[in-house]
Write a protein that holds these residues in place. Structure first.
Motif, mmCIF file in Angstrom:
data_model
loop_
_atom_site.group_PDB
_atom_site.id
_atom_site.type_symbol
_atom_site.label_atom_id
_atom_site.label_comp_id
_atom_site.label_asym_id
_atom_site.label_seq_id
_atom_site.Cartn_x
_atom_site.Cartn_y
_atom_site.Cartn_z
ATOM 1 N N GLN A 1 -21.547 -11.733 19.848
ATOM 2 C CA GLN A 1 -21.803 -11.275 21.208
ATOM 3 C C GLN A 1 -21.942 -9.760 21.172
ATOM 4 O OE1 GLN A 1 -18.793 -13.313 20.724
ATOM 5 N NE2 GLN A 1 -20.224 -15.015 20.885
ATOM 6 N N VAL A 2 -23.006 -9.257 21.750
ATOM 7 C CA VAL A 2 -23.261 -7.822 21.799
ATOM 8 C C VAL A 2 -23.265 -7.402 23.265
ATOM 9 C CG1 VAL A 2 -24.832 -5.968 21.173
ATOM 10 C CG2 VAL A 2 -24.651 -7.981 19.709
ATOM 11 N N TYR A 3 -22.523 -6.344 23.570
ATOM 12 C CA TYR A 3 -22.383 -5.877 24.944
ATOM 13 C C TYR A 3 -23.269 -4.645 25.119
ATOM 14 C CZ TYR A 3 -18.443 -8.935 24.159
ATOM 15 O OH TYR A 3 -17.670 -10.022 23.800
ATOM 16 N N ILE A 4 -24.315 -4.783 25.934
ATOM 17 C CA ILE A 4 -25.356 -3.768 26.061
ATOM 18 C C ILE A 4 -25.231 -3.075 27.409
ATOM 19 C CG2 ILE A 4 -27.841 -3.349 26.009
ATOM 20 C CD1 ILE A 4 -28.099 -6.030 24.483
ATOM 21 N N PRO A 5 -25.043 -1.741 27.425
ATOM 22 C CA PRO A 5 -24.956 -1.026 28.703
ATOM 23 C C PRO A 5 -26.286 -1.087 29.462
ATOM 24 C CG PRO A 5 -24.131 0.320 26.883
ATOM 25 C CD PRO A 5 -24.827 -0.861 26.273
ATOM 26 N N THR A 6 -26.202 -1.245 30.767
ATOM 27 C CA THR A 6 -27.376 -1.216 31.632
ATOM 28 C C THR A 6 -27.117 -0.271 32.797
ATOM 29 O OG1 THR A 6 -26.623 -3.041 33.045
ATOM 30 C CG2 THR A 6 -27.845 -3.627 31.036
ATOM 31 N N ALA A 7 -28.147 -0.074 33.628
ATOM 32 C CA ALA A 7 -28.003 0.824 34.772
ATOM 33 C C ALA A 7 -26.980 0.310 35.770
ATOM 34 C CB ALA A 7 -29.356 1.002 35.451
ATOM 35 N N THR A 8 -26.736 -1.004 35.779
ATOM 36 C CA THR A 8 -25.821 -1.594 36.758
ATOM 37 C C THR A 8 -24.514 -2.083 36.136
ATOM 38 O OG1 THR A 8 -26.925 -3.733 36.486
ATOM 39 C CG2 THR A 8 -27.715 -2.290 38.257
ATOM 40 N N GLY A 9 -24.314 -1.842 34.864
ATOM 41 C CA GLY A 9 -23.096 -2.298 34.209
ATOM 42 C C GLY A 9 -23.325 -2.656 32.757
ATOM 43 N N THR A 10 -22.945 -3.856 32.370
ATOM 44 C CA THR A 10 -23.082 -4.307 30.985
ATOM 45 C C THR A 10 -23.621 -5.730 30.968
ATOM 46 O OG1 THR A 10 -21.200 -2.956 30.286
ATOM 47 C CG2 THR A 10 -21.872 -4.722 28.812
ATOM 48 N N THR A 11 -24.568 -5.964 30.073
ATOM 49 C CA THR A 11 -25.063 -7.320 29.865
ATOM 50 C C THR A 11 -24.680 -7.786 28.470
ATOM 51 O OG1 THR A 11 -27.025 -8.745 29.945
ATOM 52 C CG2 THR A 11 -27.302 -6.574 28.959
ATOM 53 N N THR A 12 -24.489 -9.073 28.323
ATOM 54 C CA THR A 12 -24.056 -9.639 27.048
ATOM 55 C C THR A 12 -25.191 -10.410 26.406
ATOM 56 O OG1 THR A 12 -21.775 -9.852 27.837
ATOM 57 C CG2 THR A 12 -22.394 -11.136 25.898
ATOM 58 N N ALA A 13 -25.486 -10.073 25.162
ATOM 59 C CA ALA A 13 -26.471 -10.817 24.373
ATOM 60 C C ALA A 13 -25.720 -11.628 23.332
ATOM 61 C CB ALA A 13 -27.455 -9.865 23.708
ATOM 62 N N HIS A 14 -26.120 -12.874 23.172
ATOM 63 C CA HIS A 14 -25.448 -13.756 22.228
ATOM 64 C C HIS A 14 -26.445 -14.261 21.193
ATOM 65 C CE1 HIS A 14 -24.065 -17.783 20.818
ATOM 66 N NE2 HIS A 14 -22.924 -17.130 20.690
ATOM 67 N N GLY A 15 -25.977 -14.385 19.980
ATOM 68 C CA GLY A 15 -26.814 -14.942 18.923
ATOM 69 C C GLY A 15 -25.960 -15.662 17.902
ATOM 70 N N SER A 16 -26.497 -16.723 17.336
ATOM 71 C CA SER A 16 -25.779 -17.447 16.294
ATOM 72 C C SER A 16 -26.797 -18.130 15.389
ATOM 73 C CB SER A 16 -24.823 -18.486 16.888
ATOM 74 O OG SER A 16 -25.534 -19.455 17.631
ATOM 75 N N GLY A 17 -26.370 -18.457 14.188
ATOM 76 C CA GLY A 17 -27.278 -19.147 13.281
ATOM 77 C C GLY A 17 -26.924 -18.899 11.838
ATOM 78 N N ILE A 18 -27.789 -19.390 10.969
ATOM 79 C CA ILE A 18 -27.644 -19.247 9.528
ATOM 80 C C ILE A 18 -28.304 -17.945 9.085
ATOM 81 C CG2 ILE A 18 -28.158 -20.272 7.290
ATOM 82 C CD1 ILE A 18 -26.160 -21.831 8.990
ATOM 83 N N GLY A 19 -27.619 -17.199 8.236
ATOM 84 C CA GLY A 19 -28.175 -15.962 7.707
ATOM 85 C C GLY A 19 -29.100 -16.208 6.533
ATOM 86 N N ASP A 20 -29.630 -15.129 5.974
ATOM 87 C CA ASP A 20 -30.553 -15.225 4.849
ATOM 88 C C ASP A 20 -29.821 -15.679 3.578
ATOM 89 O OD1 ASP A 20 -32.572 -14.306 6.484
ATOM 90 O OD2 ASP A 20 -32.306 -12.213 5.896
ATOM 91 N N LEU A 21 -30.411 -16.634 2.871
ATOM 92 C CA LEU A 21 -29.843 -17.141 1.627
ATOM 93 C C LEU A 21 -29.858 -16.042 0.563
ATOM 94 C CD1 LEU A 21 -28.831 -19.753 0.142
ATOM 95 C CD2 LEU A 21 -31.199 -20.017 -0.634
#
Length: 287
Positions: free
Chosen positions: A81-101
């Motif tokens: 989960q990445v918390y990204i500042p915005t003009a109105t506060g903070t938005t959360t971006a989520h990502g999951s998965g398999i990384g590079d072999l």
């Protein structure tokens, strides 16, 4: 600088733990299965929380004092989960998965000075194949959509069958990511990165036959990232350096098993690199 996609930094560098290369001293046809779990957080220039897992298998062949590891594969996985500042506060971006072999062949040579002292040298090549989950529309990706090649040299010394010292140096090279989009835009960009240099020192000592303690220092100089756009090239990320310290407790409850408990913290960073920390556990089984 441009805002870019976030790719987990700990999945993208040559990284070792204390005593990894004592496998140069292992018997012929040794097999090792390793599983890692780490919780990494930062509230510095970036704010994020990452759960990272690694699954690894390797096989050791011995020819006298020469050790060869023809099979060594690592599969990472990420939930972040990445918390990204915005003009109105903070938005959360989520990502999951398999990384590079990662395919990691190693060759090593040991010199036995006495029954209790051994010096060993090793060379490893990391081949990171862009097989991980990647989507340029997402802010967080486990895969990097590029090839990466890390070349690492190691010198180690085991003294009195108790103390282990290791010094490592590595350089990483990258192909281009030709499928990226600057965060918050629809502009297609091509990312290229200059080589990254890494230096590591490990010191570890046996307390008992079942317990050892280790301390590690890491220095990473990340190469500058350049974004090529229809209007020209721009510096996306300046060259950054990060220094880290890691403490490790090694527990060997029975001969085939080993458990590592770890705490890692960055102690210095330059040019906007974030200060992060993690707690982790690593399980290995030799057979």
């Amino acid at each position: 600088m441009m805002a870019l996609l976030l790719v987990c930094p700990s999945l993208a560098r040559a990284e070792t733990d204390p005593r990894d290369y004592t496998l140069a001293l292992a018997p012929d046809h040794t097999n090792v299965f390793v599983a890692y779990a780490r919780r990494r957080t930062s509230a510095d220039s970036q704010s994020f929380a990452q759960n990272i897992s690694y699954f690894r298998y390797l096989h050791v062949l011995k020819f006298g004092d020469l050790a060869f590891v023809p099979v060594d594969v690592i599969l990472p996985a990420l939930d972040a989960q990445v918390y990204i500042p915005t003009a109105t506060g903070t938005t959360t971006a989520h990502g999951s998965g398999i990384g590079d072999l990662i395919y990691l062949p190693t060759i090593a040579y040991s010199i036995k000075e006495s029954e209790s002292s051994v010096t060993y040298f090793a060379f490893s090549s990391y081949f990171r194949v862009p097989t991980g989950n990647y989507d340029h529309r997402r802010a967080v990706n486990a895969g990097s959509n590029r090839w990466q090649f890390d070349e690492q040299v190691v010198v180690g010394q085991r003294l009195l069958n108790i103390l282990v010292l290791e010094a490592l140096g590595a350089v990483s090279f990258y192909t281009k990511n030709d499928d990226a989009i600057a965060a918050g835009t629809t502009t297609r960009i091509e990312l290229s990165q200059s080589p990254t240099f890494t230096g590591t020192v490990h010191v570890s000592a046996d307390v008992t036959k079942e317990l050892w303690l280790g301390a590690s220092y890491y220095y990473t100089a990340n190469g500058e990232v350049t974004a090529s756009t229809p209007t020209g090239d721009r510096t996306a990320t300046e060259q950054q350096s990060v220094q880290s310290l890691r403490g490790t407790v090694g527990i060997k409850p029975v001969a085939p098993l080993q458990l590592l408990l770890q705490y890692n913290t960055d102690i210095a960073a330059t040019h906007g690199a974030t200060i992060s920390r993690f707690v982790g556990v690593r399980f290995s089984y030799r057979f």
